[in-house]
Design a protein around this motif. Structure first.
Motif, PDB file in Angstrom:
ATOM      1  N   ASN A 249       0.766  -1.229   0.000  1.00  0.00           N
ATOM      2  CA  ASN A 249       0.000   0.000   0.000  1.00  0.00           C
ATOM      3  C   ASN A 249       0.804   1.291   0.000  1.00  0.00           C
ATOM      4  N   GLN A 250       2.094   1.222   0.366  1.00  0.00           N
ATOM      5  CA  GLN A 250       2.858   2.461   0.548  1.00  0.00           C
ATOM      6  C   GLN A 250       4.307   2.310   0.102  1.00  0.00           C
TER       7      GLN A 250
ATOM      8  N   VAL B 204      21.931   3.924  -3.972  1.00  0.00           N
ATOM      9  CA  VAL B 204      22.587   2.608  -4.006  1.00  0.00           C
ATOM     10  C   VAL B 204      23.571   2.527  -5.172  1.00  0.00           C
ATOM     11  N   GLU B 205      24.437   1.543  -5.081  1.00  0.00           N
ATOM     12  CA  GLU B 205      25.380   1.240  -6.161  1.00  0.00           C
ATOM     13  C   GLU B 205      24.870   0.084  -7.018  1.00  0.00           C
ATOM     14  N   GLU B 206      23.705  -0.449  -6.673  1.00  0.00           N
ATOM     15  CA  GLU B 206      23.151  -1.611  -7.365  1.00  0.00           C
ATOM     16  C   GLU B 206      22.853  -1.310  -8.826  1.00  0.00           C
ATOM     17  N   GLU B 207      22.784  -2.392  -9.621  1.00  0.00           N
ATOM     18  CA  GLU B 207      22.400  -2.283 -11.026  1.00  0.00           C
ATOM     19  C   GLU B 207      20.950  -1.835 -11.125  1.00  0.00           C
ATOM     20  N   VAL B 208      20.619  -1.166 -12.211  1.00  0.00           N
ATOM     21  CA  VAL B 208      19.243  -0.764 -12.477  1.00  0.00           C
ATOM     22  C   VAL B 208      18.410  -2.018 -12.737  1.00  0.00           C
ATOM     23  N   SER B 209      17.209  -2.064 -12.178  1.00  0.00           N
ATOM     24  CA  SER B 209      16.306  -3.209 -12.349  1.00  0.00           C
ATOM     25  C   SER B 209      15.748  -3.235 -13.762  1.00  0.00           C
ATOM     26  N   LYS B 210      15.355  -4.411 -14.177  1.00  0.00           N
ATOM     27  CA  LYS B 210      14.728  -4.547 -15.495  1.00  0.00           C
ATOM     28  C   LYS B 210      13.422  -3.756 -15.506  1.00  0.00           C
ATOM     29  N   GLU B 211      12.416  -4.223 -14.812  1.00  0.00           N
ATOM     30  CA  GLU B 211      11.135  -3.535 -14.719  1.00  0.00           C
ATOM     31  C   GLU B 211      10.447  -3.981 -13.447  1.00  0.00           C
ATOM     32  N   ALA B 212       9.504  -3.183 -13.030  1.00  0.00           N
ATOM     33  CA  ALA B 212       8.685  -3.536 -11.871  1.00  0.00           C
ATOM     34  C   ALA B 212       7.243  -3.576 -12.330  1.00  0.00           C
ATOM     35  N   ASP B 213       6.459  -4.446 -11.703  1.00  0.00           N
ATOM     36  CA  ASP B 213       5.042  -4.485 -12.050  1.00  0.00           C
ATOM     37  C   ASP B 213       4.190  -4.138 -10.825  1.00  0.00           C
ATOM     38  N   HIS B 214       4.814  -3.474  -9.866  1.00  0.00           N
ATOM     39  CA  HIS B 214       4.114  -3.085  -8.642  1.00  0.00           C
ATOM     40  C   HIS B 214       3.608  -1.654  -8.813  1.00  0.00           C
ATOM     41  N   HIS B 215       2.324  -1.424  -8.601  1.00  0.00           N
ATOM     42  CA  HIS B 215       1.695  -0.134  -8.906  1.00  0.00           C
ATOM     43  C   HIS B 215       2.339   1.043  -8.179  1.00  0.00           C
ATOM     44  N   ILE B 216       2.711   0.893  -6.927  1.00  0.00           N
ATOM     45  CA  ILE B 216       3.310   2.013  -6.185  1.00  0.00           C
ATOM     46  C   ILE B 216       4.720   2.304  -6.701  1.00  0.00           C
ATOM     47  N   LEU B 217       5.478   1.256  -6.982  1.00  0.00           N
ATOM     48  CA  LEU B 217       6.835   1.460  -7.508  1.00  0.00           C
ATOM     49  C   LEU B 217       6.780   2.105  -8.897  1.00  0.00           C
ATOM     50  N   LEU B 218       5.830   1.699  -9.711  1.00  0.00           N
ATOM     51  CA  LEU B 218       5.692   2.297 -11.047  1.00  0.00           C
ATOM     52  C   LEU B 218       5.318   3.773 -10.945  1.00  0.00           C
ATOM     53  N   LYS B 219       4.415   4.091 -10.021  1.00  0.00           N
ATOM     54  CA  LYS B 219       4.002   5.489  -9.824  1.00  0.00           C
ATOM     55  C   LYS B 219       5.173   6.324  -9.298  1.00  0.00           C
ATOM     56  N   ALA B 220       5.935   5.771  -8.340  1.00  0.00           N
ATOM     57  CA  ALA B 220       7.097   6.480  -7.782  1.00  0.00           C
ATOM     58  C   ALA B 220       8.152   6.708  -8.861  1.00  0.00           C
TER      59      ALA B 220
END
Length: 151
Positions: free
Chosen positions: A22-23, A30-46
């Motif tokens: 929900n939040q 971070v130093e991490e690699e960029v993610s491929k894609e996310a399918d989580h609505h809050i992460l996509l909106k952010a």
């Protein structure tokens, strides 16, 4: 409770966004690699809102944030959100805003504990002498980039 995360590229380095169902839980440098894609609505909106911000198309964020902290931290973080886009204030000004004029160092610590940099704009707080100080530890260059994006 399940947690989701994605790492995105930004002008100030890679950012890891974490959320529950929900939040949004945090934004981290971070130093991490960029993610491929996310399918989580809050992460996509952010992700979308952060990209809009970095492209100069967004000044205010509209995201469900899971904000947890002490009463003092919550006051400071609320006051941070009242600093207008493109403007700055000093740690002293912020301490006075939360009616604790002697708590300048505590205000700095609350800024440091902000789990939502950029979204809760702690980068808009500068030293009383107008010098850039204390952002994400020693990463003043990030603060400089953010402030120049907003100017």
């Amino acid at each position: 409770m399940s947690f989701h995360s994605i790492t995105i590229a930004s002008p100030i380095g890679n950012l890891k966004l974490s959320a529950d169902q929900n939040q949004l839980l945090s934004v981290q440098f971070v130093e991490e690699e960029v993610s491929k894609e996310a399918d989580h609505h809050i992460l996509l909106k952010a992700k979308e809102q952060l990209h809009e911000f970095f492209n100069g198309e967004r000044r205010v964020f509209d995201l469900p944030l899971k904000i947890e902290g002490t009463d003092f931290q919550l006051e400071v973080w609320n006051a941070l959100q009242d600093i207008p886009y493109g403007e700055t204030c000093s740690y002293q000004d912020l301490a006075e805003t939360v009616r604790r004029p002697k708590a300048v160092r505590a205000v700095g610590q609350a800024n440091k504990a902000n789990r939502f940099p950029i979204i809760i704009p702690c980068h808009r707080v500068i030293g009383k002498n107008k010098k850039l100080t204390g952002y994400a530890g020693t990463q003043i260059d990030k603060k400089e980039i953010l402030l120049s994006l907003e100017s």
